[in-house]
Every structure is written in C-alpha cells, then in structure tokens.
Write a protein that holds these residues in place. Structure first.
Motif, PDB file in Angstrom:
ATOM      1  N   VAL A 135       0.842  -1.197   0.000  1.00  0.00           N
ATOM      2  CA  VAL A 135       0.000   0.000   0.000  1.00  0.00           C
ATOM      3  C   VAL A 135       0.874   1.243   0.000  1.00  0.00           C
ATOM      4  O   VAL A 135       2.003   1.232   0.479  1.00  0.00           O
ATOM      5  CB  VAL A 135      -0.964   0.051   1.208  1.00  0.00           C
ATOM      6  N   ASP A 136       0.328   2.305  -0.524  1.00  0.00           N
ATOM      7  CA  ASP A 136       0.966   3.613  -0.474  1.00  0.00           C
ATOM      8  C   ASP A 136       0.888   4.140   0.955  1.00  0.00           C
ATOM      9  O   ASP A 136      -0.059   3.806   1.692  1.00  0.00           O
ATOM     10  CB  ASP A 136       0.237   4.563  -1.434  1.00  0.00           C
ATOM     11  N   SER A 188      -0.111   6.833   2.032  1.00  0.00           N
ATOM     12  CA  SER A 188      -1.364   7.563   2.263  1.00  0.00           C
ATOM     13  C   SER A 188      -2.512   6.632   2.621  1.00  0.00           C
ATOM     14  O   SER A 188      -3.517   7.069   3.181  1.00  0.00           O
ATOM     15  CB  SER A 188      -1.735   8.384   1.026  1.00  0.00           C
ATOM     16  N   ALA A 189      -2.366   5.335   2.332  1.00  0.00           N
ATOM     17  CA  ALA A 189      -3.418   4.364   2.620  1.00  0.00           C
ATOM     18  C   ALA A 189      -3.247   3.687   3.976  1.00  0.00           C
ATOM     19  O   ALA A 189      -4.077   2.866   4.357  1.00  0.00           O
ATOM     20  CB  ALA A 189      -3.468   3.305   1.519  1.00  0.00           C
TER      21      ALA A 189
END
Length: 109
Positions: A9-10, A12-13
């Motif tokens: 996941v990024d 931001s996630a």
C-alpha cells in the motif's frame, strides 16, 4: 500466497490507527519514526514475533521498502496478515506523515 504476492500500500493508505511495524535498525529508528509504530528490527524479528498482534493487519515499514517487503512476505508465510508500505519511511516523510525523533534531530531519509 507466494512471496511474489506480497500486498503493498501507499503511505497515504496506512490508517492512522494501524498496527505499524518498523523493521529498521536502531540508528534508523532513533533518527525518526512514526509516533505509534512498534520497533522490531528485521534481524530481531524471529525471536520477537510474540510481540506482534496475532490477528489483524500489520503494516510493515523500513527505509525504502525492501526489508519491509521481505518481512511482510515472511509474516504472511507464518499465517499473519502483513502488508508492505511502499517506499518506506522515505515516502512517509515525503508525504508529510507524522514523525518523531529520539534524538530531537530532523529526520533524514
């Protein structure tokens, strides 16, 4: 799941209340880390596995994503739900996510 299928996941996630496992070595951790992260260096993980939650998703982070990918793969093979944080703490810092430093110095990725 094969080790080639490690979820990623990024930064931001990553939820603010996520179980975040930082697998960097001690000097890297001291330079700057997420305030709520649990620190277990990759080299110490086998002997400290019991310190991690047995259920629920664990987000794994290192400096740029290589070590955390390996740890996430290993944890998934051990039956845990682990996700690699893409780009590691370098991306975390670049995204402006909260960080603290044990030494009080600015974080340098």
């Amino acid at each position: 799941m094969s080790t080639m299928d490690v979820p990623e996941v990024d930064v931001s996630a990553v939820p603010d209340d996520a179980a975040l496992l930082d697998v960097r070595e001690h000097p890297e951790w001291e330079a700057g880390h997420a305030p709520h992260a649990v620190h277990v260096p990759m080299s110490e993980l086998p002997s400290r596995l019991g310190e991690l939650p047995e259920s629920g998703r664990v987000y794994v982070v290192c400096k740029v994503g290589g070590r955390s990918w390996q740890v996430a793969a290993w944890l998934n093979e051990m039956g845990r739900d682990a996700v690699n944080v893409a780009g590691g703490m370098a991306s975390w810092a670049a995204a402006g996510r909260p960080m603290v430093s044990d030494a009080g110095d600015p974080y340098v990725a």
